[in-house]
Design an enzyme around this catalytic site. Structure first.
Site, PDB file in Angstrom:
ATOM      1  N   ASP A  86      10.363  -6.801   8.105  1.00 18.05           N
ATOM      2  CA  ASP A  86      10.001  -5.935   6.980  1.00 18.05           C
ATOM      3  C   ASP A  86       9.734  -4.509   7.459  1.00 18.05           C
ATOM      4  OD1 ASP A  86       7.776  -7.486   8.128  1.00 18.05           O
ATOM      5  OD2 ASP A  86       6.516  -6.173   6.937  1.00 18.05           O
ATOM      6  N   ASN A  87       9.703  -4.301   8.763  1.00 16.16           N
ATOM      7  CA  ASN A  87       9.475  -2.959   9.302  1.00 16.16           C
ATOM      8  C   ASN A  87      10.726  -2.411   9.974  1.00 16.16           C
ATOM      9  OD1 ASN A  87       6.850  -3.020   8.419  1.00 16.16           O
ATOM     10  ND2 ASN A  87       6.009  -3.714  10.373  1.00 16.16           N
TER      11      ASN A  87
ATOM     12  N   ARG B  48       5.315  10.098   2.627  1.00 15.36           N
ATOM     13  CA  ARG B  48       6.417   9.995   3.594  1.00 15.36           C
ATOM     14  C   ARG B  48       7.747  10.055   2.863  1.00 15.36           C
ATOM     15  NH1 ARG B  48       6.059   3.722   5.758  1.00 15.36           N
ATOM     16  NH2 ARG B  48       6.266   2.758   3.721  1.00 15.36           N
TER      17      ARG B  48
ATOM     18  N   GLY C 234      -4.589  -1.824  -1.013  1.00 13.36           N
ATOM     19  CA  GLY C 234      -3.557  -0.796  -1.234  1.00 13.36           C
ATOM     20  C   GLY C 234      -3.947   0.580  -0.725  1.00 13.36           C
TER      21      GLY C 234
ATOM     22  N   ARG D  46       0.841  -1.209   0.000  1.00 12.18           N
ATOM     23  CA  ARG D  46       0.000   0.000   0.000  1.00 12.18           C
ATOM     24  C   ARG D  46       0.869   1.250   0.000  1.00 12.18           C
ATOM     25  NH1 ARG D  46      -1.604  -0.467   6.310  1.00 12.18           N
ATOM     26  NH2 ARG D  46       0.454  -1.265   6.674  1.00 12.18           N
TER      27      ARG D  46
HETATM   28  P1  AMP Z   1       2.684  -3.658   7.756  1.00 16.52           P
HETATM   29  O1  AMP Z   1       1.667  -4.088   8.730  1.00 16.52           O
HETATM   30  O2  AMP Z   1       2.617  -2.209   7.400  1.00 16.52           O
HETATM   31  O3  AMP Z   1       4.067  -4.038   8.087  1.00 16.52           O
HETATM   32  O4  AMP Z   1       2.318  -4.434   6.421  1.00 16.52           O
HETATM   33  C1  AMP Z   1       2.694  -5.762   6.144  1.00 16.52           C
HETATM   34  C2  AMP Z   1       2.511  -6.043   4.678  1.00 16.52           C
HETATM   35  O5  AMP Z   1       1.116  -5.944   4.345  1.00 16.52           O
HETATM   36  C3  AMP Z   1       3.221  -5.067   3.759  1.00 16.52           C
HETATM   37  O6  AMP Z   1       3.678  -5.785   2.645  1.00 16.52           O
HETATM   38  C4  AMP Z   1       2.130  -4.101   3.386  1.00 16.52           C
HETATM   39  O7  AMP Z   1       2.393  -3.447   2.187  1.00 16.52           O
HETATM   40  C5  AMP Z   1       0.915  -5.010   3.302  1.00 16.52           C
HETATM   41  N1  AMP Z   1      -0.345  -4.281   3.532  1.00 16.52           N
HETATM   42  C6  AMP Z   1      -0.817  -3.812   4.689  1.00 16.52           C
HETATM   43  N2  AMP Z   1      -2.008  -3.179   4.508  1.00 16.52           N
HETATM   44  C7  AMP Z   1      -2.281  -3.235   3.198  1.00 16.52           C
HETATM   45  C8  AMP Z   1      -3.348  -2.758   2.363  1.00 16.52           C
HETATM   46  N3  AMP Z   1      -4.379  -2.069   2.851  1.00 16.52           N
HETATM   47  N4  AMP Z   1      -3.275  -3.031   1.058  1.00 16.52           N
HETATM   48  C9  AMP Z   1      -2.256  -3.722   0.539  1.00 16.52           C
HETATM   49  N5  AMP Z   1      -1.234  -4.202   1.246  1.00 16.52           N
HETATM   50  C10 AMP Z   1      -1.230  -3.961   2.567  1.00 16.52           C
HETATM   51 MG    MG Z   2       5.311  -2.648   6.902  1.00 19.82          MG
END
Ligand code: AMP
Ligand code: MG
Length: 523
Positions: free
Chosen positions: A275-276, A195, A138, A105
């Site tokens: 990944d974070n 960002r 996304g 996203r």
């Molecule tokens: P995060 O929780 O931000 O670390 O996200 C983990 C993974 O999920 C990453 O690859 C994000 O890009 C994906 N992700 C989280 N929310 C969405 C969303 N609303 N649409 C698409 N991908 C998402």
């Molecule tokens: Mg992330």
């Protein structure tokens, strides 16, 4: 057109692109990124921007208030030759290898070099699907976008390495979200944050290639990363395993520094998946983060982590260590002998301990570190509900001549239930303050209060304050968003005019309220 950028294509020119160009969710092999397009929005509106970040990008006030700015930073238009891309990465989520994740996203709309020669990457978060969106849309909602915008800038002004936020736009679209994944979805306002960081590469950017045994791309990416973001590590012109070793040591070091800062201010990231984790040691991906109110090392705001508390406040240093070990494993195939990597990983814990102790010494305003004093303090803080931010701020008021009773009175505001301050609890505090005052007497340091107040912030983005801002913003009132944004630019200043509204303990209504003490990854 008034807006203009000095576009830099180093990233996309030097790293392999995904040859497929459609946005359908899929596995992407042998590529560091995929070309994507932001999704046009219905009625974009700029809600707030950061003039400080605009300046980094050579944008002036008029630029920021132009229609063109809103169009670009909501994803409706691209400036000139911007070519957006989404990065491919993987990650360990909650301790397990999760395979390909990637910018699902988020998308980089461009990289630029500013007039000082600094490289900045500009990402839109919530601008629609990419090949990495898996089953999701996304998009992002106003709630999580307000949280990302405010917190990134607040962290910067606290002096903590972080990605920055340029702008927050409402999209005018509705987004369907199940906030707690409990079968109660609702429509929420859509939003996009822009960002900004020198790089958004993560530990997972390297792990993905190691996991696929794609050593060629792994090496290309690591060489590129060092040449572009850490050229000072290259001796002569060649990159070799010694350079990789120095790079890994640098990532361990910047990560350590970031975590010490988090512990200093009571920040809980909430989702420290690999990944974070930024390879530049920046706080990245503001999701279900939170700020300690009551000093409780076991606290996490993330409901997804409610059972294990893997990412609780008190575990952040050891989780960073675990994550760094995963990064080390990912680049290990580039080494014949992994001993140097092992050595660096082994050094992390003692290095962290040393940095943490120095930080605690500063928080207490002392000339020397006293392990017993600090351990007893941690113990005391857990005896009754104590507001971490207020406690340390008030500690600076204590003077060498104060009796234990006077000391307690000075920090009394930090306790949530002062009625609990009796019997054994009162005794342990009295004895702790006796020792603390002895230290102050010995130190004879007349800049103590000033330096403590530069270490212990008065204003942090309290969980319930963020939620109040969100509730108002959802109802169309942006006044608190703008006001709090300004207050958080000077977190170490007294700002007496804002104290009653922004430097108070969490009110009772917020204790168990969704969004205040409980958050999910839904955004
Ligand atoms: P995060 O929780 O931000 O670390 O996200 C983990 C993974 O999920 C990453 O690859 C994000 O890009 C994906 N992700 C989280 N929310 C969405 C969303 N609303 N649409 C698409 N991908 C998402
Ligand atoms: Mg992330």
């Amino acid at each position: 057109m008034s807006i203009s950028f000095n576009i830099d294509t180093t990233f996309t020119d030097n790293l392999p692109a995904d040859p497929v160009t459609h946005n359908t969710p899929r596995q992407v092999a042998g590529a560091c990124y995929s070309w994507v397009q932001p999704k046009p929005t219905n009625m974009p509106r700029l809600l707030i921007h950061s003039p400080e970040v605009a300046e980094l990008l050579d944008l002036n006030k008029d630029d920021c208030l132009s229609d063109e700015f809103t169009e670009i930073f909501s994803g409706n238009a691209l400036w000139d030759s911007m070519k957006p891309y989404a990065m491919c990465y993987g990650g360990h989520q909650f301790g397990n290898w999760a395979g390909q994740l990637g910018d699902g996203r988020a998308m980089t709309i461009t990289d630029i070099v500013n007039k000082h020669g600094e490289r900045w990457s500009l990402q839109l978060k919530g601008a629609g699907e990419t090949p990495y969106s898996r089953t999701a849309d996304g998009l992002a909602v106003l709630r999580s976008s307000v949280r990302e915008f405010l917190c990134s800038e607040a962290m910067f002004h606290l002096g903590i390495p972080t990605t920055r936020a340029l702008s927050l736009c409402a999209t005018g679209d509705q987004v369907w979200r199940d906030m707690f994944y409990d079968g109660h979805p609702e429509y929420e306002h859509g939003a996009v944050v822009c960002r900004v960081a020198p790089s958004f590469l993560r530990f997972g950017s390297f792990e993905i290639f190691a996991s696929r045994n794609d050593i060629k791309t792994l090496r290309t990416l690591l060489d590129f990363t060092i040449r572009t973001y850490s050229p000072h590590l290259i001796e002569g012109d060649n990159i070799n395993t010694d350079t990789y070793t120095r790079w890994f040591a640098e990532v361990c070091d910047t990560t350590k520094t970031m975590i010490v800062h988090w512990q200093r201010v009571g920040f809980v990231h909430g989702v420290m998946n690999t990944d974070n984790m930024s390879i530049l040691g920046l706080t990245i991906d503001y999701g279900p983060y939170g700020w300690l109110e009551d000093y409780n090392p076991d606290w996490t705001p993330n409901t997804t982590d409610a059972t294990n508390h893997r990412y609780a406040f008190g575990k952040q240093a050891s989780i960073a260590h675990w994550n760094l070990a995963k990064l080390g494993e990912a680049i290990a195939p580039l080494f014949e002998d992994v001993q140097p990597l092992q050595q660096i990983i082994n050094n992390y814990a003692p290095n962290y301990k040393q940095a943490w102790q120095a930080m605690m010494q500063q928080k207490l305003g002392l000339n020397t570190f006293d392990e017993g004093l600090v351990e007893q303090l941690m113990h005391n803080l857990e005896q009754m509900e104590t507001d971490m931010t207020i406690f340390f701020r008030k500690l600076a008021d204590i003077q060498a001549s104060d009796s234990p009773k006077q000391c307690l009175n000075k920090v009394r505001d930090a306790f949530y239930a002062t009625g609990d301050l009796k019997d054994k609890v009162a005794d342990v505090w009295a004895s702790w303050f006796e020792s603390y005052v002895q230290h102050i007497k010995k130190d004879e340091n007349n800049t103590r209060k000033t330096s403590m107040n530069q270490t212990n912030p008065k204003y942090v983005l309290r969980n319930y304050l963020a939620q109040l801002v969100i509730d108002k913003a959802n109802a169309g009132d942006l006044s608190m968003l703008h006001e709090l944004f300004e207050v958080l630019k000077k977190p170490y200043d007294e700002q007496p005019e804002h104290e009653a509204k922004y430097a108070q303990k969490r009110p009772d209504w917020a204790k168990e309220k969704a969004g205040c003490s409980m958050l999910s990854c839904s955004s």
